[in-house]
Design an enzyme around this catalytic site. Structure first.
Site, PDB file in Angstrom:
ATOM      1  N   MET A 201       0.853  -1.183   0.000  1.00 51.81           N
ATOM      2  CA  MET A 201       0.000   0.000   0.000  1.00 51.81           C
ATOM      3  C   MET A 201       0.888   1.232   0.000  1.00 51.81           C
ATOM      4  O   MET A 201       1.733   1.380   0.878  1.00 51.81           O
ATOM      5  CB  MET A 201      -0.876  -0.006   1.261  1.00 51.81           C
ATOM      6  CG  MET A 201      -2.113   0.851   1.197  1.00 51.81           C
ATOM      7  SD  MET A 201      -3.395   0.163   0.131  1.00 51.81           S
ATOM      8  CE  MET A 201      -3.487  -1.524   0.754  1.00 51.81           C
ATOM      9  N   HIS A 202       0.711   2.125  -0.993  1.00 55.33           N
ATOM     10  CA  HIS A 202       1.568   3.313  -1.009  1.00 55.33           C
ATOM     11  C   HIS A 202       0.907   4.552  -1.593  1.00 55.33           C
ATOM     12  O   HIS A 202       1.427   5.649  -1.444  1.00 55.33           O
ATOM     13  CB  HIS A 202       2.849   3.034  -1.801  1.00 55.33           C
ATOM     14  CG  HIS A 202       2.636   2.998  -3.286  1.00 55.33           C
ATOM     15  ND1 HIS A 202       2.136   1.896  -3.937  1.00 55.33           N
ATOM     16  CD2 HIS A 202       2.840   3.934  -4.246  1.00 55.33           C
ATOM     17  CE1 HIS A 202       2.051   2.140  -5.231  1.00 55.33           C
ATOM     18  NE2 HIS A 202       2.464   3.376  -5.449  1.00 55.33           N
ATOM     19  N   ARG A 203      -0.239   4.428  -2.252  1.00 51.28           N
ATOM     20  CA  ARG A 203      -0.801   5.585  -2.941  1.00 51.28           C
ATOM     21  C   ARG A 203      -1.369   6.596  -1.949  1.00 51.28           C
ATOM     22  O   ARG A 203      -2.015   6.225  -0.973  1.00 51.28           O
ATOM     23  CB  ARG A 203      -1.887   5.146  -3.934  1.00 51.28           C
ATOM     24  CG  ARG A 203      -1.330   4.345  -5.081  1.00 51.28           C
ATOM     25  CD  ARG A 203      -2.329   4.137  -6.196  1.00 51.28           C
ATOM     26  NE  ARG A 203      -1.746   3.302  -7.238  1.00 51.28           N
ATOM     27  CZ  ARG A 203      -0.985   3.738  -8.221  1.00 51.28           C
ATOM     28  NH1 ARG A 203      -0.724   5.032  -8.318  1.00 51.28           N
ATOM     29  NH2 ARG A 203      -0.488   2.904  -9.121  1.00 51.28           N
ATOM     30  N   ARG A 234       6.544   5.137   2.693  1.00 43.99           N
ATOM     31  CA  ARG A 234       5.432   6.097   2.801  1.00 43.99           C
ATOM     32  C   ARG A 234       4.351   5.566   3.741  1.00 43.99           C
ATOM     33  O   ARG A 234       3.809   6.305   4.571  1.00 43.99           O
ATOM     34  CB  ARG A 234       4.840   6.373   1.423  1.00 43.99           C
ATOM     35  CG  ARG A 234       3.669   7.337   1.473  1.00 43.99           C
ATOM     36  CD  ARG A 234       3.033   7.585   0.110  1.00 43.99           C
ATOM     37  NE  ARG A 234       2.047   8.643   0.242  1.00 43.99           N
ATOM     38  CZ  ARG A 234       2.319   9.928   0.208  1.00 43.99           C
ATOM     39  NH1 ARG A 234       3.570  10.323   0.018  1.00 43.99           N
ATOM     40  NH2 ARG A 234       1.367  10.831   0.363  1.00 43.99           N
ATOM     41  N   ASP A 275      -2.434  -1.568  -3.925  1.00 46.48           N
ATOM     42  CA  ASP A 275      -2.850  -0.450  -4.774  1.00 46.48           C
ATOM     43  C   ASP A 275      -1.794  -0.189  -5.847  1.00 46.48           C
ATOM     44  O   ASP A 275      -1.819   0.829  -6.524  1.00 46.48           O
ATOM     45  CB  ASP A 275      -3.141   0.815  -3.958  1.00 46.48           C
ATOM     46  CG  ASP A 275      -1.963   1.307  -3.140  1.00 46.48           C
ATOM     47  OD1 ASP A 275      -0.839   0.781  -3.309  1.00 46.48           O
ATOM     48  OD2 ASP A 275      -2.150   2.220  -2.314  1.00 46.48           O
TER      49      ASP A 275
END
Length: 354
Positions: A201-203, A234, A275
């Site tokens: 998950m990074h967006r 992130r 994502d």
């Protein structure tokens, strides 16, 4: 011919690997690393594990806002292009490195080729969408991975400079999949084949909103199998700032994996939650069910073939999506036959050889 590749983030390193191999003996290849991903596991290990030559230039840009990062890259890349005098600049994907390299090159009247052209999410909140659209319209040669991408380019009036080459990530995944099968790569510590999920998950849309990120993590923590959470820097930073526990319930916090270990972990998992654009496709190529936490995907073929399910705002649906049975088997090959890099180099030489 002198071809200069600009990369800066781990998906681009994966795409670079087969291109670098396909360039051998056919063109002079200069590699520039912007330093957009700059820690070892996000960068150096990828070059080593994928057999990519060391970069000829490393700008060391590091993190920052979109404006800061892109501006620093523009300054550094302009100097590199003036010094190295490439015949064409090859850019990859949809990151700030992609757009900065395209802008720096066109301002110096150097031809630009865009690998992975034509992908569209049609979500203008995504920085990647602006990067890919602007790069496509600036580039002289558009190298598309799919027919859907070619159709998007034609709709935008770019058909006459577009070539369907296939997906170079398919090339490298097939090669890595074969190599890990022969060396009995171990599974992530404490995990058993088919008994865990892999999550990335990074967006910003998922990480920056505290309520949304907590809802996602709470849903994952309640799943019936361990969730190997490969935590992008992130994600860890935002979770800490929001006070969200990334080790609750079924969550198993882990550092990102080097690419061969990632492929092995996904291939042996019960499913993927992500994502990431690249991981959606890699899960499909490995025939592992994927659940994507986004309202849309550029890789629409994964959804149409039943291997990817999109979940956006109603995270009560997440458990049902992740724990669903695998779809019917398919032998569809929407992303090519594993020889996209050779076709890419062919297209570059055909377009730009004087």
């Amino acid at each position: 011919m002198r071809i200069l590749s600009v990369v800066g983030a781990r998906p681009q390193f994966v795409k670079l690997a087969p291109i670098a191999h396909a360039m051998d003996g056919r063109a002079e290849h200069i590699i520039v690393h912007t330093g957009q991903h700059y820690d070892e596991i996000m960068s150096d290990v990828f070059f080593h594990d994928l057999g990519i030559p060391a970069p000829d230039y490393n700008l060391g840009v590091g993190s920052g806002s979109h404006g800061q990062q892109t501006a620093s890259m523009l300054v550094g890349l302009e100097k590199v292009f003036q010094e190295s005098k490439p015949d064409v600049v090859l850019v990859y994907g949809d990151t700030n490195s992609t757009l900065a390299a395209a802008l720096a090159a066109v301002k110096l009247h150097i031809p630009v080729a865009h690998l992975e052209a034509g992908l569209r999410s049609f979500n203008r909140r995504m920085p990647e969408e602006h990067n890919r659209v602007l790069t496509d319209h600036a580039a002289d040669l558009l190298l598309s991975p799919t027919q859907v991408g070619m159709d998007h380019l034609a709709t935008e009036g770019l058909a006459d400079r577009s070539v369907l080459v296939g997906d170079v990530m398919t090339d490298v995944l097939y090669r890595v999949r074969g190599s890990i099968a022969t060396r009995n790569e171990p599974l992530p510590a404490g995990q058993s084949a088919g008994a865990y999920y892999v999550c990335t998950m990074h967006r910003p849309d998922n990480t920056d909103n505290p309520a949304r990120l907590k809802a996602i993590m709470d849903s994952l923590a309640a799943l019936g199998k361990p969730v190997l959470l490969l935590a992008h820097p992130r994600l860890k930073a935002m979770a800490k700032s929001h006070g969200i526990d990334l080790t609750a319930g079924s969550l198993v916090l882990s550092e990102p994996l080097a690419y061969p270990q990632l492929v092995n972990a996904v291939a042996n998992s019960a499913g993927v939650v992500t994502d990431s654009g690249g991981l959606q496709k890699e899960a499909f190529l490995l025939r592992v069910p994927c659940t994507t936490i986004r309202p849309e995907t550029e890789w629409v073929e994964t959804v149409e073939l039943g291997w990817n399910v999109l979940v956006d705002n109603d995270f009560s649906l997440l458990a049902g999506a992740v724990e669903r049975p695998a779809p019917a088997a398919t032998d569809a090959v929407p992303y090519g036959d594993g020889h996209a890099a050779v076709r890419t180099v062919d297209a570059l030489l055909d377009a730009f050889t004087q």
